[in-house]
Design a protein around this motif. Structure first.
Motif, PDB file in Angstrom:
ATOM      1  N   THR A   1       0.884  -0.981   0.178  1.00  0.00           N
ATOM      2  CA  THR A   1      -0.018   0.168  -0.106  1.00  0.00           C
ATOM      3  C   THR A   1       0.784   1.684   0.278  1.00  0.00           C
ATOM      4  N   ILE A   2       0.396   1.977  -0.753  1.00  0.00           N
ATOM      5  CA  ILE A   2       0.919   3.768  -0.744  1.00  0.00           C
ATOM      6  C   ILE A   2      -0.224   4.799  -0.361  1.00  0.00           C
ATOM      7  N   ASP A   3       0.544   5.893   0.356  1.00  0.00           N
ATOM      8  CA  ASP A   3      -0.200   6.870   0.778  1.00  0.00           C
ATOM      9  C   ASP A   3      -0.352   8.328  -0.221  1.00  0.00           C
ATOM     10  N   LEU A   4      -0.840   8.475  -0.316  1.00  0.00           N
ATOM     11  CA  LEU A   4      -0.895   9.719  -1.731  1.00  0.00           C
ATOM     12  C   LEU A   4      -0.797  10.962  -0.645  1.00  0.00           C
ATOM     13  N   HIS A   5      -0.013  11.445  -0.992  1.00  0.00           N
ATOM     14  CA  HIS A   5      -0.545  13.230  -0.376  1.00  0.00           C
ATOM     15  C   HIS A   5      -0.839  13.900  -0.504  1.00  0.00           C
ATOM     16  N   ALA A   6      -1.127  14.724  -0.314  1.00  0.00           N
ATOM     17  CA  ALA A   6      -1.738  15.772  -0.857  1.00  0.00           C
ATOM     18  C   ALA A   6      -0.853  17.032  -1.382  1.00  0.00           C
ATOM     19  N   GLY A   7       0.161  17.276  -1.189  1.00  0.00           N
ATOM     20  CA  GLY A   7       0.392  18.436  -2.439  1.00  0.00           C
ATOM     21  C   GLY A   7       1.242  17.756  -3.649  1.00  0.00           C
ATOM     22  N   SER A   8       1.250  16.155  -3.083  1.00  0.00           N
ATOM     23  CA  SER A   8       2.004  15.536  -4.322  1.00  0.00           C
ATOM     24  C   SER A   8       1.576  14.478  -5.874  1.00  0.00           C
ATOM     25  N   GLY A   9       1.758  13.014  -4.821  1.00  0.00           N
ATOM     26  CA  GLY A   9       0.578  12.691  -4.666  1.00  0.00           C
ATOM     27  C   GLY A   9      -0.668  12.470  -5.494  1.00  0.00           C
ATOM     28  N   GLN A  10      -1.838  12.950  -4.690  1.00  0.00           N
ATOM     29  CA  GLN A  10      -2.771  13.170  -5.370  1.00  0.00           C
ATOM     30  C   GLN A  10      -2.698  14.776  -6.571  1.00  0.00           C
ATOM     31  N   GLU A  11      -1.992  15.465  -6.506  1.00  0.00           N
ATOM     32  CA  GLU A  11      -2.234  16.862  -7.386  1.00  0.00           C
ATOM     33  C   GLU A  11      -1.354  15.602  -8.327  1.00  0.00           C
ATOM     34  N   ALA A  12      -0.169  14.619  -8.631  1.00  0.00           N
ATOM     35  CA  ALA A  12      -1.010  14.122  -9.677  1.00  0.00           C
ATOM     36  C   ALA A  12      -1.560  13.986 -10.586  1.00  0.00           C
ATOM     37  N   VAL A  13      -2.138  12.709  -9.703  1.00  0.00           N
ATOM     38  CA  VAL A  13      -3.650  12.179  -9.607  1.00  0.00           C
ATOM     39  C   VAL A  13      -4.751  13.399 -10.740  1.00  0.00           C
ATOM     40  N   ARG A  14      -4.486  14.242 -10.536  1.00  0.00           N
ATOM     41  CA  ARG A  14      -5.448  15.802 -10.185  1.00  0.00           C
ATOM     42  C   ARG A  14      -5.567  15.797 -11.929  1.00  0.00           C
ATOM     43  N   ALA A  15      -4.007  16.103 -11.908  1.00  0.00           N
ATOM     44  CA  ALA A  15      -3.358  16.302 -12.825  1.00  0.00           C
ATOM     45  C   ALA A  15      -3.413  15.006 -14.646  1.00  0.00           C
ATOM     46  N   ALA A  16      -3.531  13.958 -13.638  1.00  0.00           N
ATOM     47  CA  ALA A  16      -4.232  13.148 -14.859  1.00  0.00           C
ATOM     48  C   ALA A  16      -5.695  12.463 -14.837  1.00  0.00           C
ATOM     49  N   GLY A  17      -6.632  13.686 -13.994  1.00  0.00           N
ATOM     50  CA  GLY A  17      -7.986  14.093 -14.657  1.00  0.00           C
ATOM     51  C   GLY A  17      -8.955  12.403 -14.206  1.00  0.00           C
ATOM     52  N   LEU A  18      -8.138  11.818 -12.707  1.00  0.00           N
ATOM     53  CA  LEU A  18      -8.498  10.725 -12.271  1.00  0.00           C
ATOM     54  C   LEU A  18      -8.871  10.670 -10.461  1.00  0.00           C
ATOM     55  N   PHE A  19      -8.908  12.298  -9.953  1.00  0.00           N
ATOM     56  CA  PHE A  19      -9.089  11.704  -8.632  1.00  0.00           C
ATOM     57  C   PHE A  19      -9.912  11.600  -8.783  1.00  0.00           C
ATOM     58  N   ASP A  20     -11.647  11.949  -8.970  1.00  0.00           N
ATOM     59  CA  ASP A  20     -12.490  11.086  -8.238  1.00  0.00           C
ATOM     60  C   ASP A  20     -12.344   9.598  -8.005  1.00  0.00           C
ATOM     61  N   GLU A  21     -12.325   9.354  -9.603  1.00  0.00           N
ATOM     62  CA  GLU A  21     -11.765   7.598  -9.115  1.00  0.00           C
ATOM     63  C   GLU A  21     -10.866   6.774  -8.352  1.00  0.00           C
ATOM     64  N   TRP A  22      -9.442   7.959  -7.935  1.00  0.00           N
ATOM     65  CA  TRP A  22      -8.768   7.043  -6.761  1.00  0.00           C
ATOM     66  C   TRP A  22      -9.554   7.514  -5.789  1.00  0.00           C
ATOM     67  N   ARG A  23      -9.862   8.631  -5.153  1.00  0.00           N
ATOM     68  CA  ARG A  23     -10.916   9.122  -4.160  1.00  0.00           C
ATOM     69  C   ARG A  23     -11.912   7.546  -4.016  1.00  0.00           C
TER      70      ARG A  23
END
Length: 345
Positions: free
Chosen positions: A47-69
């Motif tokens: 398991t990995i923890d996605l941080h709000a200022g880095s990994g989560q921003e990358a997921v957002r840039a990938a257009g996958l934020f809701d799917e990740w959540r």
């Protein structure tokens, strides 16, 4: 304007994130070259923890934020520390907010893979080397030319040699991994997130993954070639509570930890760049995957904004100082976390 011909070495989280963000911005000639034969050729880690200022921003840039959540385990932010001899809880950090929720690495990788255009990943076709200007040699003996080769191929990157002579070196710290499924005793000790116990240079670290699966790690200073049996490992942890020693049962996976020199930098080399562990391998203290995905998204966005020629050096000018800063924290942090034992193994 001609669409640049871009090769990405490695279908890990960084390489896939980069491909996804590039495709979102209209770059259609992007291929991820992966030497493994398929997405399920091996287990993808814990398991990995996605941080709000880095990994989560990358997921957002990938257009996958809701799917990740929808997949993220916010309860996985719980942190527990227990006494090595009694297994009693001595420190507790309950899960709060959404700064660093957990997700299984395999789940996140499948999410990224499913977002790519069909045929983006060339399975079973790894890159064996790259050269300045974008020339590559493949493991099958063939060659190719690209406008840009992105080394997202991890610790033992085959692309790195095009920009740097640096190679990983052993930290002196060994993780020995075990895996457990549906063990209520171990699940209770681990809690919803991460459990830690330590004593005199020995550490035990357990993480809950999805599906009531646990990955546990014995962490200690050891020679690089050390490969203990279960009996030898249990002997080292004698005096620890039986419930904690139960984490050490089962098949052992030995993981010596490596890092790149600090700082790892290079002169900009047209046609080639690096991201993630290929650029800044550091100890697994919760930042590696986040930095890889942040690198990937920022590189893709810089290319989208400025083109390959100007976008890559713009990305490197931000990524390299950030990586050096994090290496400067994590490398000594690992040695502080796992100090020398009275008798080294």
């Amino acid at each position: 304007m001609t669409t640049p011909h871009i090769a990405i070495a490695g279908a890990g989280l960084g390489g896939l994130t980069c491909a996804r963000v590039l495709q979102l911005h209209g770059f259609t000639d992007v291929t991820v070259f992966e030497r493994e034969s398929s997405s399920d050729a091996r287990q993808q880690g814990g398991t990995i923890d996605l941080h709000a200022g880095s990994g989560q921003e990358a997921v957002r840039a990938a257009g996958l934020f809701d799917e990740w959540r929808a997949l993220a385990r916010f309860e996985g932010q719980e942190q527990r520390k227990v006494d090595h001899a009694t297994a009693a809880l001595v420190e507790h950090e309950p899960p709060e907010g959404d700064f660093r929720p957990e997700i299984d690495r395999g789940q996140l990788r499948e999410l990224l893979l499913g977002s790519l255009a069909p045929g983006t990943v060339a399975w079973g076709r790894g890159i064996s080397s790259a050269a300045p200007g974008g020339e590559v040699a493949f493991l099958d003996g063939s060659t190719g030319a690209f406008d840009l080769v992105i080394g997202a191929d991890g610790a033992w990157s085959r692309v790195r040699g095009a920009v740097s002579s640096a190679v990983p070196h052993y930290t002196g710290v060994m993780f020995v991994e075990t895996r457990h499924d549906h063990d209520e005793r171990l699940l209770d000790l681990t809690g919803q997130g991460t459990m830690l116990a330590e004593h005199e240079g020995l550490m035990l670290w357990a993480q809950r993954n999805s599906g009531d699966h646990i990955r546990a790690y014995a962490c200690l200073r050891a020679d690089e070639s050390w490969r203990p049996s279960n009996a030898e490992l249990l002997d080292l942890y004698s005096g620890w509570h039986p419930d904690l020693r139960a984490f050490l049962a089962g098949e052992l996976v030995h993981r010596p930890l490596y890092t790149l020199p600090t700082p790892h930098t290079w002169e900009h080399t047209p046609g080639v760049t690096l991201l993630g562990d290929a650029a800044h391998l550091m100890p697994p203290l919760g930042v590696g995957a986040n930095l890889a995905m942040q690198d990937a998204a920022e590189l893709a966005l810089a290319i989208a904004a400025h083109g390959v020629r100007d976008g890559v050096p713009a990305y490197e000018s931000v990524m390299l100082p950030r990586a050096a800063e994090m290496q400067g924290l994590t490398n000594p942090g690992l040695l502080d976390m796992v100090p020398e034992r009275p008798v080294r193994v």
